[in-house]
Each structure stands twice: as structure tokens, then as C-alpha cells.
Design an enzyme around this catalytic site. Structure first.
Site, PDB file in Angstrom:
ATOM      1  N   GLY A  15       0.836  -1.212   0.000  1.00 40.92           N
ATOM      2  CA  GLY A  15       0.000   0.000   0.000  1.00 40.92           C
ATOM      3  C   GLY A  15       0.864   1.252   0.000  1.00 40.92           C
ATOM      4  O   GLY A  15       0.431   2.310   0.448  1.00 40.92           O
ATOM      5  N   LYS A  18      -0.727   4.310  -1.845  1.00 38.81           N
ATOM      6  CA  LYS A  18      -1.737   5.037  -1.069  1.00 38.81           C
ATOM      7  C   LYS A  18      -1.069   5.934  -0.023  1.00 38.81           C
ATOM      8  O   LYS A  18      -1.443   7.096   0.140  1.00 38.81           O
ATOM      9  CB  LYS A  18      -2.689   4.050  -0.373  1.00 38.81           C
ATOM     10  N   GLY A  40       3.518  -1.605  -9.186  1.00 38.30           N
ATOM     11  CA  GLY A  40       2.141  -1.189  -9.456  1.00 38.30           C
ATOM     12  C   GLY A  40       1.623  -0.559  -8.181  1.00 38.30           C
ATOM     13  O   GLY A  40       1.369  -1.264  -7.209  1.00 38.30           O
ATOM     14  N   ARG A 143      28.153  -2.689 -17.328  1.00 34.95           N
ATOM     15  CA  ARG A 143      28.625  -1.434 -17.927  1.00 34.95           C
ATOM     16  C   ARG A 143      28.393  -1.363 -19.435  1.00 34.95           C
ATOM     17  O   ARG A 143      29.172  -0.792 -20.173  1.00 34.95           O
ATOM     18  CB  ARG A 143      30.097  -1.190 -17.566  1.00 34.95           C
ATOM     19  N   GLN A 224       8.602  -2.190  -4.719  1.00 34.75           N
ATOM     20  CA  GLN A 224       8.784  -3.545  -4.187  1.00 34.75           C
ATOM     21  C   GLN A 224       8.830  -3.485  -2.644  1.00 34.75           C
ATOM     22  O   GLN A 224       8.146  -2.675  -2.066  1.00 34.75           O
ATOM     23  CB  GLN A 224      10.037  -4.213  -4.766  1.00 34.75           C
ATOM     24  N   SER A 413      -4.036   2.350   8.026  1.00 34.81           N
ATOM     25  CA  SER A 413      -4.919   2.509   6.879  1.00 34.81           C
ATOM     26  C   SER A 413      -6.113   1.571   7.040  1.00 34.81           C
ATOM     27  O   SER A 413      -5.957   0.386   7.331  1.00 34.81           O
ATOM     28  CB  SER A 413      -4.142   2.218   5.603  1.00 34.81           C
TER      29      SER A 413
END
Ligand code: GDP
Ligand code: IMO
Ligand code: MG
Length: 441
Positions: A15, A18, A40, A143, A224, A413
């Protein structure tokens, strides 16, 4: 002035989007420091639902500067799609979004290698998002990576691409027995992206330095989570970047002395997408309950997330390796209605009790979680904004999280909406909500 890093304390999808969106109201600059469009981040406002893959979760406010640091790997096609989607929803874009010259580009061959390497691994596959993340970071470390700034220098871009394709195409032909990539097609495609994106490229460390001199608030948005970090995660079932707080300095060019706090975001239970060990995973009705009620499906790939009880051993590890100064606990509402809750506080393997995360995969994959039980609650906590209205059992659960993790909770939350949040103390502004003593109410 306060500069705050926000990181995931579990395996991603805690979350963060958010929480960052909420805190961004009081920030001037929001900067992503690692990962790419494997992320995401969901933000729900009265303008609708937004899922950010590359764009920082502060973009919905006017007058905030959003940056992509050098630690990010940028898929230009994905970024353009994301920008177009935002414009369609009425979000104004211009000099409020800048990406670093030094960020590396994801190339079409990175995505192909990502997918092919996964297939070849068979049962040992990591379950990557297929976005080319690992191979892009491989090129960076070898590289031979092509950087965002190279889009502005067609001759240099051409030379690097030509050289890379010789190696890549030979590798694809010999190892995976497939045709290679055509130089002309990629070159033309990326020069089109260059035209579209050139206005968004800049010197991110310099911009951040100026913000620091003006005593502005900077939010560093992690992607992540700690246990997907390349060094501190459940290696090799991890992503290929530094998702821990240390990555924020490397990935933006801001020194550690300029950081004032690190907020760890954790769900009130645990989820994971993809392969790898998950000691508290549930395959029963309770796990299904978390999945259904928590809508536990990946924001990037739509894959169902694996679900389980909260793991305080993982959380303690996150507190330590990130130097967390406080926690934001999300999805408390998903636990409404469970008669009994469990928190894992240790692992048992071959008769030995582990209080810390074992570094070897064998132990972590085969250990049995040791739980303590707590009473659940039956009232609906969805959308609560005040601590005093939480049921006593929920307060007890939260206090136990603080005790077992050794870290104070600043935010709770209680729903996916921007407003569904109890802010005990704003970790950015350090302002506290007026409330009765937590143990007495
Ligand atoms: P991120 O990658 O860490 O930003 O997290 P994701 O956006 O991938 O996944 C978190 C999901 O939980 C999203 O669908 C959010 O809308 C939702 N969410 C966040 N906080 C809460 C909460 O407190 N309660 C509920 N029910 N959903 C939440
Ligand atoms: P956010 O920022 C959850 C997982 C993948 C896979 C592993 C490696 O939304 O929390 P990769 O494509 O990075 O090489 O995949 O990491 N993974 C995530 N899981 N949330 C994410 O991002 C993730 N990004 C990568 O499922 O197991
Ligand atoms: Mg996510």
C-alpha cells in the site's frame, strides 16, 4: 524540512502508493529511486483509480515535483502509455515530471531475455513480472547499459545499440535458438520515444540539492519491498534492485545525512506474488478470505497474491535493515470479522528456534512458523479516521505489532481511499493527532 523515505516492509504491494499519495500533500518533491514498471502502486481518489508503474504517486497534486532517479530502470514505451493515461484523466504534465539522465533504459531484448530465462528455469522460476527488470540491471552492472540521457545523443545511442545487439543476438540464437532483434526497428522506435520524452529529462541530483537548499520536503518512494531487495530479500526470489532505504541515496544522488526518517509500510497480514519462501502462507479458508476481502490481485500483472498471517520476524528484519523510524500499517479493515488472529514471532527448523530471518533459503523454505494468538474483532473498521473508534482488540493487535517489531506505528490505513486513514503522527511533518492514550481507550 523533512526528507522521508517510504519503503515496503514485506514482499511488495503493502500500500506504498496510497501512503505516498497521502503524504505527498505535505511534500514538495516525490522521487522514485529504484525498480521500474514491475511496480504497481494504486491510488484511489475522487478522480478515480490510478495505478502507477513508473510515475511517482505524488503526480495527482498540482505544484508537486515528481522525479525518477538514476536507480530506476525506464521502459519508455510503458512510461509514454502511463503519461497518456494520466493526461486522459485530466492530470497536467509538464516540468512537474523529470527523469534522470543516468537512469537506465529497458530495451526490447531485456524483456525477451527476462521471459526466456524464466521459462528455462522451469520449477525454479522466480515468477518475474516479465518487464525486463533483471536483464536491464545486468547490463547496467556489466557497464553496457543504455541510459536515458543517451536518447538525447542519437550517434552515441546508435553505437551502443549496435554493439549490444551483436552480443544479444548471438546469445539469443545460441542459447534460446530464436532470431535476434533488428537494429533499424529498435533505433527508429527509440528515436520516436526520444522526441516524446526529451522534455522530461534532467539532472535529478542537482534538482534535489536545490530543493534541500530551499528546505523543501522530499518524499522518496520505494518500490517492491524489503524482502524483494537484491541483498536483504529472500535471494534469489527477489527483484534486481535495492528496494531498502539505502537504495534511496544511491538511486537519487542524495546523501544519507540529508535523510530524516524512514517509514516502513506493512499490511496487517502478509502477501507475496511470484515464487519463493513464505513461512506464514495460508492455503485454507482464512488465506482465501484475505485474498477475497483484500482484493489481493497484482496491480501490474493481475496475478493472485499468496496470502498469510503477519510475520513479525520479517518485520523486525525490515526495521533493522532499513533503520525504520516508524510504521504505516495498511489493510487493517481486511481483518474485520476474524474470530482469532495470529502473528508469527519465530520459526522452528530441525528443533532450533529462529528469532531472526535465516539467510539461507533451505531453512526459510522449510521452517514452521511459531505463532501467538490474539482475539479478533467483529465491528467494521472500514474508513475509520480516528484511533479512539477502533475496537479494543484492534488496538491490542496494533500494539503487539509495535512490541514485536520494535517500531512505533504512525499511520493506520482502514480502506483503499485517500481519506481512509488514521494518522497518529504525520511522519513527514511530525504533527500528531490529538487522541486519548492508546492503551487506555
Ligand atoms: P503498493 O504496490 O505497495 O503501492 O500496493 P498496491 O497498490 O500494489 O496494492 C495495495 C492494494 O491495497 C491496492 O489495491 C490498494 O488500493 C489497497 N489498499 C491500500 N490500503 C488499503 C487499506 O487500508 N484497506 C484496503 N481494503 N485496501 C487498501
Ligand atoms: P510494488 O512496487 C510485488 C516480484 C515479482 C517476482 C519478483 C521479481 O507494486 O510493491 P521482477 O519483475 O522484479 O524481476 O520480479 O519480484 N515483484 C513484485 N511483487 N510488488 C511489486 O512491486 C513487485 N515487483 C516485483 O512478482 O516475484
Ligand atoms: Mg504493487
Amino acid at each position: 524540512m523533512a526528507n522521508l523515505i517510504v519503503v515496503g516492509s514485506q514482499w511488495g504491494d503493502e500500500g506504498k502508493g496510497k501512503i505516498v499519495d497521502l503524504l505527498a500533500k505535505d511534500a514538495n518533491v516525490i522521487v522514485r529511486f529504484q525498480g521500474g514498471s514491475n511496480a504497481g502502486h494504486t491510488v484511489i481518489t475522487n478522480k478515480g483509480t490510478f495505478i502507477f508503474h513508473l510515475v511517482p504517486s505524488g503526480i495527482l497534486y498540482r505544484g508537486k515535483l515528481c522525479l525518477l532517479g538514476n536507480g530506476v530502470v525506464v521502459d519508455p514505451a510503458g512510461l509514454i502509455e502511463e503519461l497518456d493515461g494520466l493526461v486522459l484523466k485530466g492530470i497536467k504534465l509538464g516540468r512537474n515530471l523529470i527523469m534522470s539522465h543516468r537512469a537506465h533504459l529497458i530495451m526490447p531484448y531485456h524483456k525477451a531475455i527476462d521471459r526466456m530465462a524464466e521459462q528455462a528455469k522451469g520449477a525454479r522460476r522466480i515468477g518475474t513480472t516479465g518487464r525486463g527488470i533483471g536483464p536491464a540491471y545486468v547490463d547496467k552492472m556489466a557497464r553496457i547499459g543504455i541510459r536515458v540521457g543517451d536518447l538525447l545523443n542519437p550517434d552515441l545511442f546508435k553505437k551502443k545499440l549496435q554493439e549490444n545487439l551483436v552480443e544479444v543476438n548471438s546469445f539469443l540464437r545460441h542459447v534460446y535458438h530464436i532470431d535476434g532483434f533488428h537494429f533499424d526497428k529498435i533505433y527508429e522506435e527509440y528515436m520516436t520515444y526520444a522526441k516524446r520524452l526529451k522534455g522530461y529529462i534532467g539532472d535529478v541530483p542537482l534538482i534535489l540539492q536545490k530543493a534541500i537548499e530551499r528546505e523543501q520536503h522530499i518524499l522518496f518512494e520505494g518500490a517492491q519491498g524489503t524482502h524483494l531487495d537484491i541483498d536483504y530479500g529472500t535471494y534469489p526470489y527477489v527483484t534486481s534492485s535495492s528496494a531498502c532505504a539505502g537504495g534511496a541515496c544511491i538511486g537519487t544522488g542524495v546523501g544519507p545525512t540529508k535523510i530524516h526518517g524512514v517509514l516502513g509500510v506493512t499490511k496487517a497480514y502478509t502477501t507475496r506474488v511470484g515464487g519463493g519462501p513464505f513461512p506464514t502462507e495460508l492455503h485454507d479458508e482464512i488465506g482465501k478470505g484475505f485474498k477475497t476481502r483484500g482484493q489481493e490481485f497484482g496491480a501490474t500483472t493481475g496475478r493472485p497474491r499468496r496470502c498469510g498471517w503477519l510475520d513479525a520476524v520479517l518485520l523486525r528484519h525490515a526495521v533493522r535493515v532499513n533503520g525504520l523510524t516508524s510504521l504505516a500499517v495498511t489493510k487493517l479493515d481486511v481483518l474485520d470479522g476474524f474470530r482469532e488472529l495470529k502473528i508469527c514471532h519465530g520459526y522452528r527448523y530441525k528443533g532450533k528456534l529462529y528469532k531472526e530471518v535465516p539467510s539461507d533459503l533451505e531453512t526459510l523454505s522449510n521452517c514452521t512458523p511459531v505463532y501467538e494468538k490474539l482475539p479478533g474483532w467483529s465491528v467494521d473498521t472500514t474508513g475509520l479516521t480516528s484511533y479512539k473508534f477502533l475496537p479494543t482488540q484492534a488496538k491490542r493487535y496494533l500494539t503487539r505489532i509495535e512490541e514485536l517489531s520494535g517500531c512505533a506505528i504512525d499511520m493506520i490505513s482502514t480502506g483503499s481511499g485517500r481519506g481512509d486513514t488514521i494518522i497518529l503522527r504525520n511522519p513527514l511533518t511530525k504533527q500528531r493527532q490529538k487522541r486519548k492514550s492508546r492503551s487506555s481507550c
